[in-house]
Write a protein that holds these residues in place. Structure first.
Motif, PDB file in Angstrom:
ATOM      1  N   LEU A 548      20.886  29.381  11.978  1.00 29.03           N
ATOM      2  CA  LEU A 548      22.544  30.148  11.761  1.00 29.03           C
ATOM      3  C   LEU A 548      21.533  31.035  13.085  1.00 29.03           C
ATOM      4  N   HIS A 549      20.563  31.653  13.063  1.00 34.33           N
ATOM      5  CA  HIS A 549      20.031  33.281  13.355  1.00 34.33           C
ATOM      6  C   HIS A 549      19.692  32.644  14.652  1.00 34.33           C
ATOM      7  N   ALA A 550      19.428  31.299  15.088  1.00 38.14           N
ATOM      8  CA  ALA A 550      18.848  31.108  16.782  1.00 38.14           C
ATOM      9  C   ALA A 550      20.796  30.926  17.229  1.00 38.14           C
ATOM     10  N   MET A 551      21.786  29.967  16.976  1.00 38.16           N
ATOM     11  CA  MET A 551      22.986  29.623  17.616  1.00 38.16           C
ATOM     12  C   MET A 551      23.224  31.350  17.263  1.00 38.16           C
ATOM     13  N   ALA A 552      23.583  32.549  16.378  1.00 40.25           N
ATOM     14  CA  ALA A 552      24.084  33.133  16.790  1.00 40.25           C
ATOM     15  C   ALA A 552      23.642  34.029  18.359  1.00 40.25           C
ATOM     16  N   ALA A 553      22.372  34.091  18.076  1.00 39.87           N
ATOM     17  CA  ALA A 553      21.736  35.303  18.890  1.00 39.87           C
ATOM     18  C   ALA A 553      21.848  34.388  20.600  1.00 39.87           C
ATOM     19  N   ASN A 554      21.844  33.293  19.951  1.00 42.87           N
ATOM     20  CA  ASN A 554      21.975  32.976  22.139  1.00 42.87           C
ATOM     21  C   ASN A 554      23.640  32.876  22.296  1.00 42.87           C
ATOM     22  N   SER A 555      24.375  33.312  22.045  1.00 41.52           N
ATOM     23  CA  SER A 555      25.779  33.587  22.265  1.00 41.52           C
ATOM     24  C   SER A 555      25.774  35.008  22.630  1.00 41.52           C
ATOM     25  N   PRO A 556      26.642  35.656  23.625  1.00 43.41           N
ATOM     26  CA  PRO A 556      27.377  36.747  23.933  1.00 43.41           C
ATOM     27  C   PRO A 556      27.790  37.653  22.747  1.00 43.41           C
ATOM     28  N   GLY A 557      27.188  38.993  21.937  1.00 43.40           N
ATOM     29  CA  GLY A 557      27.725  39.348  20.836  1.00 43.40           C
ATOM     30  C   GLY A 557      28.077  38.504  19.492  1.00 43.40           C
ATOM     31  N   GLY A 558      27.055  37.422  19.582  1.00 42.46           N
ATOM     32  CA  GLY A 558      27.582  37.171  18.279  1.00 42.46           C
ATOM     33  C   GLY A 558      26.431  37.290  17.086  1.00 42.46           C
ATOM     34  N   VAL A 559      26.792  36.501  15.989  1.00 39.32           N
ATOM     35  CA  VAL A 559      26.423  37.450  14.474  1.00 39.32           C
ATOM     36  C   VAL A 559      26.573  36.246  13.721  1.00 39.32           C
ATOM     37  N   PHE A 560      24.887  36.642  12.984  1.00 40.93           N
ATOM     38  CA  PHE A 560      24.931  35.664  11.973  1.00 40.93           C
ATOM     39  C   PHE A 560      24.777  36.582  11.004  1.00 40.93           C
ATOM     40  N   HIS A 561      25.822  36.444   9.902  1.00 38.22           N
ATOM     41  CA  HIS A 561      26.174  36.813   8.386  1.00 38.22           C
ATOM     42  C   HIS A 561      25.286  36.340   7.434  1.00 38.22           C
ATOM     43  N   PRO A 562      24.328  36.696   6.617  1.00 37.36           N
ATOM     44  CA  PRO A 562      23.298  36.666   5.742  1.00 37.36           C
ATOM     45  C   PRO A 562      24.532  36.779   4.564  1.00 37.36           C
ATOM     46  N   GLU A 563      25.421  37.065   4.233  1.00 42.81           N
ATOM     47  CA  GLU A 563      25.716  36.625   2.626  1.00 42.81           C
ATOM     48  C   GLU A 563      26.537  35.526   2.912  1.00 42.81           C
ATOM     49  N   PRO A 564      26.085  34.805   1.553  1.00 41.69           N
ATOM     50  CA  PRO A 564      26.582  33.440   1.536  1.00 41.69           C
ATOM     51  C   PRO A 564      28.736  33.616   2.136  1.00 41.69           C
ATOM     52  N   VAL A 565      29.339  32.888   1.763  1.00 39.65           N
ATOM     53  CA  VAL A 565      30.858  32.813   2.005  1.00 39.65           C
ATOM     54  C   VAL A 565      30.897  32.824   0.574  1.00 39.65           C
ATOM     55  N   PRO A 566      31.772  33.789  -0.150  1.00 38.06           N
ATOM     56  CA  PRO A 566      32.145  33.676  -1.471  1.00 38.06           C
ATOM     57  C   PRO A 566      32.765  32.808  -1.709  1.00 38.06           C
ATOM     58  N   ASN A 567      32.849  32.250  -3.031  1.00 36.05           N
ATOM     59  CA  ASN A 567      33.059  30.486  -3.554  1.00 36.05           C
ATOM     60  C   ASN A 567      34.745  30.593  -3.438  1.00 36.05           C
ATOM     61  N   LYS A 568      35.457  32.284  -3.368  1.00 38.38           N
ATOM     62  CA  LYS A 568      36.949  32.460  -2.714  1.00 38.38           C
ATOM     63  C   LYS A 568      37.133  33.103  -1.767  1.00 38.38           C
ATOM     64  N   PRO A 569      36.925  32.864  -0.780  1.00 40.70           N
ATOM     65  CA  PRO A 569      36.654  33.805  -0.385  1.00 40.70           C
ATOM     66  C   PRO A 569      38.338  34.136   0.640  1.00 40.70           C
TER      67      PRO A 569
END
Length: 586
Positions: A548-569
């Protein structure tokens, strides 16, 4: 416009005099415009008015004489059979202070009795001096004098003064087109003068548009992606938009390097022509051998517009993104345009520097850095850009519509599952609701089922009436296809969905189930270089965070958000705010 009599309500028969306010000693472009085009245009128009007279006067400095004539309009006289002089024809020695024959024009009108006099005064744009011309600025006319420039603007201050010194006179600041008889706008100006009405261009709104599409790429081999975008999509999109601009003209020019010819045409927009009926070439259609330094057809575009009016000229130049060289293309970056040139790339950015230069060398031109979508006719953002150009307005402040694609980067064969439920029941509808606040935005998705190894995708305009309660209606773009090798977790599919619909503000939101997934659909994701921002999330666990880090880094302005998505987004304020920051980010 046949009339029952006279020169209109409250007016007697018309007496029109055409003043050639330039030296006729030698044949010139100005002479040809007036004598071979404008004279016969006015003559033909006056055949629809009863008992009307037409006269003219011009000077030849060698041998310093002026010529004049005036007679009742003869409907049988046309350009083809020529003009017969009347008994009033004279060629007389010039005297001092003749104010460009304005006094002579008055005499000619007065000699014919009770006429409603009109003088049409044509300058070659030069500051002419001498006995024939002196005093024109101070001459006080008793009839309207409508002044025009045939070329250039050096004499415009005098033309303004001459018109202002007459009752109801006007000065037309835009020069007479090179082919007046082909110009509907110029014809309408003459009609408004002769009918004693205001020309529509003096009211609110724009005059008719002259638009030329420049295919700035080699069209030898067709079909091709660039050719198909232009011929099957963009041409008809612009044609349709111009139907809302009365009396507008649309032209085009393109090159074929084999056999090194350029093709061009321009005609008034035909309201009944559509993509289904096809295009009928006009009498102006030509295919000519290319010459040196044709500047990607920009000079040709100027000529097409000047032949048809050039009142609101706009050039739309489309490149295939390649650096093309040769007779047709050479000189484009140095060409100085007299009208706005708006440049676009159909694919790739290798020639963006050239497109920037071409636009910068024009008054009000723009370069659109985002490639034209694969399906321009489906793209609301691209349509809005064309609208802003044709209407002469700027796009509204703020962001353009958004194209957002949700990538389900996990195996969706078995549902329900925790990852699937988070996406389908929560995140999809949360993003959908947020996009209802971005006008004309689109939302798409793609997911994979390893059994039977297929991926599904769709994208459509956000429908504010669709909610989690009402459910989602698939669009005509919905597809389920077999997976192929190295699909990079659906990132290329997401790009295609956006390209087809605009990709002007493309954002990819990629959600992983936290597992290291492998196979046709997933392979290649970490090496995929994106053209739009990719924001990556984990729905559970961190085993795939490096990917996920790599995919975000390979895009302009992309970001990897390390905090897992909550159970009830949908119930998480922090996750909602995170999405807001991504969608609203400049």
């Amino acid at each position: 416009m046949s009339r029952s009599g006279g020169g209109g309500p409250g007016r007697g028969p018309l007496g029109v005099v055409i003043v050639y306010a330039f030296d006729r000693s030698t044949s010139t472009v100005a002479w040809d415009k007036v004598d071979n085009e404008i004279f016969w245009m006015v003559q033909e128009k006056l055949t629809h008015f009863t008992d009307t007279w037409l006269g003219y006067t011009y000077i030849a400095s060698s041998p310093n004489k002026y010529t004049s004539d005036m007679k009742l309009v003869d409907s049988t006289e046309i350009k083809a059979n020529g003009y017969k002089e009347s008994s009033a024809w004279r060629r007389i020695a010039v005297t001092k202070d003749m104010p460009s024959a304005l006094s002579q024009a008055h005499k000619m009108i007065n000699d014919q009795g009770d006429l409603h006099g009109i003088i049409l005064f044509f300058s070659d744009g030069l500051i002419n001096k001498g006995a024939f011309f002196d005093g024109a600025e101070e001459f006080i006319s008793k009839v309207p004098v409508h002044t025009f420039t045939l070329s250039g603007d050096a004499y415009n201050h005098v033309l303004r003064a001459i018109a202002a010194n007459s009752p109801g006179g006007t000065f037309s600041p835009l020069q007479v087109p090179d082919k007046p008889s082909l110009s509907l706008p110029f014809s309408q100006v003459l009609d408004s003068i002769l009918n004693g009405t205001k020309h529509p261009s003096t009211n609110s709104g724009r005059r008719p548009l002259d638009v030329v599409l420049v295919y700035a790429f080699d069209c030898t081999t067709t079909p091709s992606p660039a050719w198909d975008k232009m011929e099957h999509e963009i041409f008809w999109l612009v044609q349709e938009k111009l139907k809302h601009f009365a009396d507008s003209c649309l032209g085009y020019t393109y090159v074929m390097s084999t056999p090194n010819t350029c093709t061009y045409d321009m005609k008034q927009v035909d309201l009944v022509e559509t993509k289904l009926t096809g295009y009928a070439g006009s009498s102006a259609w030509r295919k000519n051998p290319c010459t040196k330094n044709m500047a990607s057809g920009l000079p040709m575009a100027h000529k097409l517009m000047s032949d048809h009016g050039h009142l609101n000229g706009v050039i739309l130049l489309f490149s295939d993104g390649l650096i093309n060289k040769g007779d047709f293309f050479d000189g484009a970056e140095d060409f100085i345009s007299k009208v706005p040139v708006h440049t676009f790339t159909l694919a790739g950015g290798a020639y963006n520097h050239g497109l920037r230069a071409i636009a910068a060398n024009s008054p009000g031109g723009t370069f659109s850095r985002i490639p034209v979508p694969d399906k321009p006719s489906l793209s609301v953002p691209f349509s809005q850009i064309l609208d802003s150009i044709l209407n002469g307005t700027k796009l509204s402040p703020g962001r353009l519509p958004l194209d957002v694609v949700l990538v389900y980067a996990f195996d969706c064969t078995i549902t329900p599952s925790l990852a699937w439920d988070k996406m389908e029941q929560e995140i999809f509808w949360l993003v959908q609701e947020k996009l209802t606040h971005f006008k004309d935005s689109r939302l798409g998705y793609t997911y994979v089922m390893s059994t039977p190894n297929t991926y599904t995708h769709d994208v459509k305009l956000v429908d504010s009436k669709e909610t989690k309660t009402t459910g989602y209606s698939a669009s005509s773009a919905w597809r389920k296809n077999p997976c192929t090798k190295n699909m990079a977790s659906g990132l290329p599919v997401a790009h295609k969905l956006m390209r087809d619909h605009g990709c002007l503000n493309g954002i990819i939101l990629l959600f992983s189930d936290g597992l290291v997934n492998k196979g046709d659909f997933f392979d290649g994701a970490e090496d995929f270089v994106s053209k739009v921002s990719v924001h990556t999330f984990t729905l559970a666990g961190g085993a795939y965070n490096h990917g996920l880090h790599a995919m975000a880094a390979n895009s302009p302005g992309g970001v990897f958000h390390p905090e897992p998505v909550p159970n009830k987004p949908s119930e998480s304020v922090s996750f909602s705010q995170l999405l807001d920051s991504i969608l609203i980010a400049p």
